[in-house]
Structures are given as C-alpha cells and as structure tokens.
Design a protein around this motif. Structure first.
Motif, short mmCIF file in Angstrom:
data_model
loop_
_atom_site.label_atom_id
_atom_site.label_comp_id
_atom_site.label_asym_id
_atom_site.label_seq_id
_atom_site.Cartn_x
_atom_site.Cartn_y
_atom_site.Cartn_z
N ASP A 137 0.84 -1.19 0.00
CA ASP A 137 0.00 0.00 0.00
C ASP A 137 0.88 1.24 0.00
O ASP A 137 1.88 1.31 0.72
N SER A 138 0.48 2.23 -0.78
CA SER A 138 1.22 3.49 -0.87
C SER A 138 0.23 4.62 -1.10
O SER A 138 -0.69 4.48 -1.91
N LYS A 139 0.40 5.70 -0.38
CA LYS A 139 -0.49 6.85 -0.59
C LYS A 139 0.33 8.14 -0.44
O LYS A 139 0.96 8.37 0.58
N PHE A 140 0.28 8.96 -1.46
CA PHE A 140 0.99 10.25 -1.48
C PHE A 140 2.49 10.09 -1.28
O PHE A 140 3.15 10.95 -0.67
N LEU A 141 3.06 8.97 -1.74
CA LEU A 141 4.51 8.76 -1.67
C LEU A 141 5.11 8.86 -3.07
O LEU A 141 4.47 8.51 -4.06
N HIS A 180 4.23 16.56 0.52
CA HIS A 180 3.50 17.47 1.40
C HIS A 180 2.06 17.03 1.63
O HIS A 180 1.37 17.59 2.48
N LYS A 181 1.61 16.03 0.88
CA LYS A 181 0.26 15.50 1.09
C LYS A 181 0.23 14.37 2.12
O LYS A 181 -0.85 13.91 2.49
N THR A 182 1.40 13.92 2.54
CA THR A 182 1.47 12.78 3.47
C THR A 182 0.67 13.06 4.73
O THR A 182 0.93 14.02 5.45
N GLU A 183 -0.30 12.18 5.02
CA GLU A 183 -1.26 12.45 6.11
C GLU A 183 -0.77 12.01 7.49
O GLU A 183 -1.22 12.54 8.50
N ALA A 184 0.11 11.04 7.55
CA ALA A 184 0.54 10.52 8.86
C ALA A 184 1.45 11.49 9.59
O ALA A 184 1.52 11.47 10.83
#
Length: 618
Positions: free
Chosen positions: A80-84, A130-134
């Motif tokens: 899983d990858s999000k905003f990376l 800059h979108k990374t939520e964690a």
C-alpha cells in the motif's frame, strides 16, 4: 522397469507435494479485508529494515524501506502506498519492475512489485510528499518550549502507508529495525527500543523484536528529555513540561504491576510515554514500548490518568492480540476499556472506576442518538467496506464493547471471566483475531464450559444495546445530581459540597444541567467556579459545549473557546465543540474559528472537521 519408473514418479510427486505443503504451512493464513490492496496469501512482508533521513527544511522523509518476504510462488507482491514518491524498487539487490495502480481516495495506490518465486527481499527507495497524512511537522511556536521544530507520526488506522510503503493491514505482523537521521540538536524515538539521551550526530538506531501491526510503527522527533519513573517506565517530554508530566504519570509502574496481576506478564519490556505537542489528534496512541500522549491530560491532580491505564491495557488488547480487520475494531477498544476500568479499580477503588464507566455510558447514549438514522453503525461487528475505518472509531466500539464485556463478567462471575481473559491473551499472543474467531473461543472456553446461556450474537451483530445490559451505579454521581437539584431550586450552590470533587464529578455536573437552564444561571455557576478559565481541558471542553448550547457569552468565554480550538488538536475535544456550534445553527462562527485553527491540526482531526462543517480549502 515400468514398476520402477512408477515408483520414481510417485516419489517425485510425494517430495514435491511435501515441499509445497511445507511452504504453505510456513505462511500464516490471512482473511480478505477491504482496507488494504495487499494480497498477503500470495506474498507477505515479515520484517522491515527502515533507513530514512528526516528533513525539516523541506518537511519530507526520504530513504528506503527493505522487507524480508514470505513468497507463495507469486510473481508479484503488492504493498500500500499513498501520497509517496516511489523512486526505485529492487528485488534481492537488483532493480525490478514496479507500478502504481489507480488511486483511491481512502486507500491510495497499490504498489505492485515484480518478484521471482525465490525472491527473499524487496527494497523501495522513496520519499514522502507534502500531502502525506501521517506526518505532522510543527514549527517551534507550535511546541511547548518554542525553540525547535517537532515531528510526529500517527499511523492508525490506515495512514502508515502515507509515510512508509507497506502492507498496511492490521493482520500483517512484522518486526523492524530502523536507522533514522535527524538534526543533531533533536532526539528521535520510535515504537521500539529507545535512547534515553541525545546522540550528538543525530544518527539513531532502533529495534522492535516483537511482531507488530503496521499501524503501530511510530516516530517522534524533537527537543525532549527522558525522566525515569521505574526501571521499565518513564516519560519523554519537552523541558518545560517534563516535571509536570513525570508527577502526573508517576503511578505508571503501579499500573503495569496491577495489569500484570490481572492478565499476565507485560510482554514489551519497557512502557514509556512521550508527551507530544497539543496538536496530537488523540488522547493517546498505544504504540508498543512508547505510548504517545496529549498534554491535555496533564491536569495537575492525576485525575485524567485513566488515559494512561487505557493505553497500557492496549499492550494486551490491541498490541498483543490485534483486531484482524478494522470491522473488528471493537475487539481492540472494548477489551481495552474493560481492562482500563479494572486497572483503575485496583489502584483507585470502585467509586473512581464506576464514575469513569458511567461517563462512558453517557457517551454511548449520545452516540446511539447520533446514529438513530444509521442503526447498522451501532453494531459491534461493522461493515466498513468503501468507508474510512475512522468511521468506526467511536463510542460504539469503546463503550458498547465495554458494556458487553462488563455484562458478560457479571453473568459468569469475575473469577471465571478473569481466567477466561488471561487464557484469551495467552492463547492469541502476537496474533490477530476477528469477531467470529473470538465468539468461537468464547463459546468453547467459557460459555459452553460452564453451561452458561448468553445473547452474544445480539450484542455483536444487532443494533443498539440489549436489555440485559449491566447497570452502572455511582454513589458519587448521585451526590452531584443532588447538588444540581439544589441549584435548580435555590439558585445557590454549596461550594463545600464541591471541595473535593474529581474531574469526573465536575464533568457529570456540567453535562447534566437542566435543558432549559438560563444564561444568568450559567453566569452564577461561572462566577462561583470560574469554569471558563479552567486549567482542566476536559472540564473546559464540556463547559464550552454547554455555553454554546445555551448561548452563554459571559466571562470572555468566546475568546477562550476560540483560543482552545486553535491550541488543542485532540479530535474528541474539538469535534465536540464544533458539533455544538453546528447543532445550534452557528456554523458560520465555527468556520470562522476553524479557518484559523486548521493549520494547527493533524490530518486526522482536520479530515473529521472538514466533513463535519463542510469546509472546502479551495
């Protein structure tokens, strides 16, 4: 010859079958779940070696995540990858093909990596965006000491994939090692074995030897110190609040000892707490070995330390035995609230525990009312497919789950129930479990064993709360209610009656004002007790809610509410106040404050309030 050839073929087939069977047996069996793209029954990660640099100037993390994998003859492994920003991928040290699938608003992208049947390790070179939520990057003014920047992560439920490419499912359990490079004047700590002092060159190494779920991988970087409470407990905090936090949480070792007496040995060696800046979105987060905590629980009188008991209890229910999917979240939180109450009872007596439980019961009633048009959301076992798992993180999981277990305990008897829970934790240690497997275990090891009839399915699979619920009684709260009745009749409050009230008694007092209370009466109460300027954030939160409900504007309270919402990022507290604005047709006022406050909130909180108020950044 034919017979010899036949025997030879049979032998080859037998050996091949044994080999394949052994290979399959070496891999855990995973259940299908809707909040991860990974297909772990084909190929699953087992260990992470993380090597990253924390860049405060550009507010990104960059480096590599390298995984040992179990491979069931698969030709690809999916993470899983999000905003990376995925820069390159290797399999056993050689570049390999990879692709990012279609983006999903909740889940991000599937990262598909080509592997061979004998691939043992994959390595992903990446950086956050800059979108990374964690991640929440804080400037010095957003910290307690206001001298250095701060960074912390929040992975639960499915945000770890926004700072590490990973198979982001709670049923995946991995060990990890990490190398983390930070500025030399800052310290780094993780949910792992941690340093107690700064390392001059800013190069930190970490080891988590026990397998944990990905949402429990955590990192904090800032200017903080450590102060021990006992050989296995202590506090990390910024200098200006370290002594206050150390005093507030000084019962931590006693809590661990009490928990061990109930349900067995603490399995994580060290239990430390780091006090984060006030923008942290939760009361606490049970990261193994290092609980993350909000400063809003530092009240000066240890009255809010049930939060620490709660996070400690997660060391058994949640960290040791983990919900397999987010539909089973109540298995984490219902058990933990029950365990928390038992710790609080052991240390502070039944009155204190029952006050906490009674407030939880009131929270549950409010939640049930809020879900009157969505009854399926009041079931313990949820169906969160195509929804954010955060939707299930509410009082149903916590307080209905607790009420179910308390009712079960009262039905079977505490001695039998304690033996059952201890067996449950020991049997399923370092593994994951879903609701159905828990019910099977409950039936076999408790209900059928003692020929006890209990409506488990009604509690778990039906909406609302069954009629055979435990009735929680608090003598202390009855006294509080008499004080309210006296005020209604006489417009006076005997301050002597409130002299030794705990936070819980004050909260019960404020929450239970008559629905038609007048603003002049609120002014009288405020004058008597100065609740508008309370240093106790819990009391302040419920008082501000009542002020908004009843249009009270005295004692400069509007400014205090705004200051509170800008400074505090704890989602429960701020959402309670914003809900009060919305409920009373004051959304414009709420939005005016929220526009100022939002930059201080972690994405977890901001996403919730965005949806609540219909806020659009554009």
């Amino acid at each position: 010859m034919k017979k010899t050839l036949l025997l030879l073929v049979s032998l080859i087939l037998f050996i091949s079958s044994c080999s394949n069977n052994n290979k399959n047996e070496s891999m855990p069996s995973y259940i299908e779940e809707s909040h991860s793209f990974s297909q772990p029954n084909d190929a699953a990660i087992t260990h992470l070696d993380l090597d990253i640099n924390v860049d405060f100037d550009n507010e990104i993390i960059h480096g590599k995540a390298s995984y040992l994998i179990n491979n069931n003859d698969a030709s690809e492994i999916i993470l899983d990858s999000k905003f990376l920003d995925i820069e390159n991928v290797q399999a056993d040290g050689n570049d390999t093909s990879f692709s990012l699938g279609d983006f999903d608003e909740q889940l991000g992208n599937p990262l598909k990596i080509e592997i061979k049947k004998n691939t043992k390790r994959i390595t992903i070179f990446y950086k956050t965006t800059h979108k990374t939520e964690a991640l929440q990057w804080l400037n010095p003014q957003q910290t307690a000491d206001k001298k250095h920047p701060f960074l912390f992560t929040q992975g639960q439920a499915i945000l770890t994939r926004t700072w590490i490419p990973i198979q982001d499912s709670p049923q995946i359990r991995i060990t990890y090692n990490a190398k983390v490079k930070v500025p030399s004047n800052l310290m780094a700590v993780m949910s792992a074995e941690n340093p107690k002092t700064k390392i001059p060159n800013g190069a930190y190494t970490f080891k988590m030897a026990q397998p944990i779920s990905p949402y429990l991988i955590a990192l904090a970087v800032g200017d903080f110190d450590y102060k021990a409470i006992s050989d296995r407990t202590g506090i990390y905090a910024e200098k200006s609040i370290l002594d206050k936090a150390h005093y507030e949480f000084s019962d931590m070792e006693n809590m661990v000892a009490s928990a061990e007496k109930l349900y067995g040995k603490y399995a994580w060696e060290q239990f430390d707490v780091i006090v984060l800046p006030p923008s942290f979105p939760f009361g606490g987060m049970e990261n193994p070995r290092l609980t993350f905590a909000t400063p809003t629980v530092i009240a000066g009188d240890k009255s809010l330390t049930s939060l620490i008991a709660h996070e400690l209890a997660h060391s058994w229910s949640g960290n040791l035995v983990t919900n397999a999917t987010w539909n089973d979240f109540w298995l984490n939180e219902g058990f933990t609230v029950y365990f928390e109450m038992r710790i609080m009872e052991a240390l502070y007596g039944k009155d204190r525990a029952n006050m906490l439980a009674k407030i939880g019961r009131q929270d549950l009633e409010e939640e049930l009312e809020g879900f009157k048009d969505a009854p399926n959301d009041t079931k313990l076992k949820l169906n969160l497919k195509d929804r954010n798992p955060d939707d299930g993180m509410n009082s149903i999981a916590y307080d209905k789950g607790y009420l179910f277990l308390r009712t079960l305990e009262e039905t079977v008897g505490r001695e039998k129930f304690d033996a059952f829970l201890k067996n449950y934790f020991q049997t399923h240690a370092f593994s994951t479990i879903n609701t159905e497997k828990f019910i099977d275990f409950l039936n076999t090891n408790l209900l059928e064993k003692y020929s006890i009839t209990f409506n488990t399915n009604e509690w778990v699979y039906e909406a609302g709360v069954p009629s055979n619920q435990s009735i929680i009684v608090s003598d202390k709260f009855e006294t509080v209610e008499k004080t309210i009745q006296q005020f209604v009749k006489t417009n006076t409050v005997d301050k002597a009656l409130t002299k030794d009230w705990t936070t819980q008694e004050w909260v019960h007092f404020v929450r239970n004002f008559p629905s038609d209370i007048k603003t002049e009466h609120l002014a009288m109460i405020d004058e008597a007790f100065n609740l508008t300027n309370s240093n106790n954030s819990y009391i302040a939160m419920v008082w501000y809610e009542q002020a908004i409900n009843h249009d009270y504007h005295g004692n400069n309270i509007d400014t205090k509410i705004e200051d509170f919402l800008i400074k505090v990022g704890r989602r429960w507290y701020v959402s309670t106040i914003y809900k009060a604005f919305k409920r009373n047709n004051k959304t414009d006022e709420a939005l005016a404050i929220y526009t100022k406050a939002r930059p201080n909130y972690h994405a977890v909180t901001a996403n919730t309030i965005d949806a609540l108020l219909g806020y659009n950044q554009d």
